[in-house]
Design an enzyme around this catalytic site. Structure first.
Site, PDB file in Angstrom:
ATOM      1  N   GLU A   1      -4.989   3.446   0.802  1.00 22.15           N
ATOM      2  CA  GLU A   1      -5.121   2.159   1.484  1.00 22.15           C
ATOM      3  C   GLU A   1      -6.457   2.010   2.188  1.00 22.15           C
ATOM      4  O   GLU A   1      -6.777   0.962   2.720  1.00 22.15           O
ATOM      5  CB  GLU A   1      -3.979   2.016   2.491  1.00 22.15           C
ATOM      6  CG  GLU A   1      -2.638   2.031   1.755  1.00 22.15           C
ATOM      7  CD  GLU A   1      -1.557   1.383   2.605  1.00 22.15           C
ATOM      8  OE1 GLU A   1      -1.771   1.214   3.795  1.00 22.15           O
ATOM      9  OE2 GLU A   1      -0.523   1.046   2.038  1.00 22.15           O
TER      10      GLU A   1
ATOM     11  N   CYS B   1       6.166   3.271   7.303  1.00 21.01           N
ATOM     12  CA  CYS B   1       6.161   4.377   8.259  1.00 21.01           C
ATOM     13  C   CYS B   1       5.069   5.390   7.918  1.00 21.01           C
ATOM     14  O   CYS B   1       4.756   6.251   8.710  1.00 21.01           O
ATOM     15  CB  CYS B   1       7.528   5.039   8.284  1.00 21.01           C
ATOM     16  SG  CYS B   1       8.251   5.228   6.667  1.00 21.01           S
ATOM     17  N   HIS B   2       4.483   5.266   6.740  1.00 17.82           N
ATOM     18  CA  HIS B   2       3.413   6.205   6.372  1.00 17.82           C
ATOM     19  C   HIS B   2       2.142   5.895   7.137  1.00 17.82           C
ATOM     20  O   HIS B   2       1.196   6.678   7.139  1.00 17.82           O
ATOM     21  CB  HIS B   2       3.179   6.128   4.863  1.00 17.82           C
ATOM     22  CG  HIS B   2       2.742   4.791   4.398  1.00 17.82           C
ATOM     23  ND1 HIS B   2       3.614   3.834   3.936  1.00 17.82           N
ATOM     24  CD2 HIS B   2       1.505   4.253   4.353  1.00 17.82           C
ATOM     25  CE1 HIS B   2       2.901   2.752   3.605  1.00 17.82           C
ATOM     26  NE2 HIS B   2       1.629   2.973   3.857  1.00 17.82           N
TER      27      HIS B   2
ATOM     28  N   TYR C   1       2.532   7.648  17.251  1.00 19.99           N
ATOM     29  CA  TYR C   1       3.892   7.466  17.765  1.00 19.99           C
ATOM     30  C   TYR C   1       3.832   7.001  19.220  1.00 19.99           C
ATOM     31  O   TYR C   1       4.600   6.130  19.627  1.00 19.99           O
ATOM     32  CB  TYR C   1       4.664   8.781  17.662  1.00 19.99           C
ATOM     33  CG  TYR C   1       4.938   9.141  16.230  1.00 19.99           C
ATOM     34  CD1 TYR C   1       6.007   8.565  15.561  1.00 19.99           C
ATOM     35  CD2 TYR C   1       4.102  10.015  15.539  1.00 19.99           C
ATOM     36  CE1 TYR C   1       6.260   8.878  14.242  1.00 19.99           C
ATOM     37  CE2 TYR C   1       4.346  10.330  14.219  1.00 19.99           C
ATOM     38  CZ  TYR C   1       5.429   9.760  13.568  1.00 19.99           C
ATOM     39  OH  TYR C   1       5.662  10.067  12.266  1.00 19.99           O
TER      40      TYR C   1
ATOM     41  N   ASN D   1      14.870   7.473   7.424  1.00 14.86           N
ATOM     42  CA  ASN D   1      14.348   6.585   6.377  1.00 14.86           C
ATOM     43  C   ASN D   1      15.164   5.294   6.332  1.00 14.86           C
ATOM     44  O   ASN D   1      15.917   5.073   5.406  1.00 14.86           O
ATOM     45  CB  ASN D   1      14.429   7.317   5.034  1.00 14.86           C
ATOM     46  CG  ASN D   1      13.195   7.052   4.243  1.00 14.86           C
ATOM     47  OD1 ASN D   1      12.344   6.286   4.658  1.00 14.86           O
ATOM     48  ND2 ASN D   1      13.084   7.655   3.100  1.00 14.86           N
TER      49      ASN D   1
END
Length: 106
Positions: free
Chosen positions: A87, A58-59, A27, A50
């Site tokens: 990922e 955002c993950h 962040y 969201n």
DNA sequence: CGTATGACTAGCT
DNA sequence: CAGCTAGCCATAC
């Protein structure tokens, strides 16, 4: 130009979309790129609602320590965790290994 | 316009 | 190492 009228959140979304697959950003990192290094809270304040999932990955955004926080989609951090691991993000204990999975903006 | 809140961070005990 | 406090910022009501 048109970026002078967009909100801080919109800028954040754009940055998050630039994060490559298999990498994560903190962040504070996003806040800094947005123009406010101390606005890490403001970043989460926008994501908490969201805005546009799955348009905004955002993950791929984690805490400064690499720890996963919140997540309003799926089952919460549980889903967030699975997505990152899926990922190619490397995990270290209960946190993300920022040493190898931290996204470096250039 | 002022108050309250929140997916944060850093420092101290 | 873990837990708590204080500081900072933008959005929503």
């Amino acid at each position: 130009m048109s970026e002078l009228r967009i909100s801080f959140c919109d800028k954040v979304y754009k940055i998050v979309k630039q994060i490559p697959r298999g990498k994560v950003a903190t962040y504070g990192q996003i806040a800094k790129i947005s123009g406010k290094e101390r606005a890490a809270r403001a970043v989460g304040a926008c994501m908490r609602n969201n805005p546009d999932i799955p348009k905004t990955p955002c993950h791929r955004v984690v805490a400064a320590d690499g720890k996963l926080t919140g997540y309003s989609a799926g089952d919460g951090v549980e889903t967030k965790w699975e997505m990152l691991e899926e990922e190619g993000v490397i995990f270290k204990g209960d946190k993300v290994d920022l040493k190898v999975s931290l996204w470096e903006s250039k």
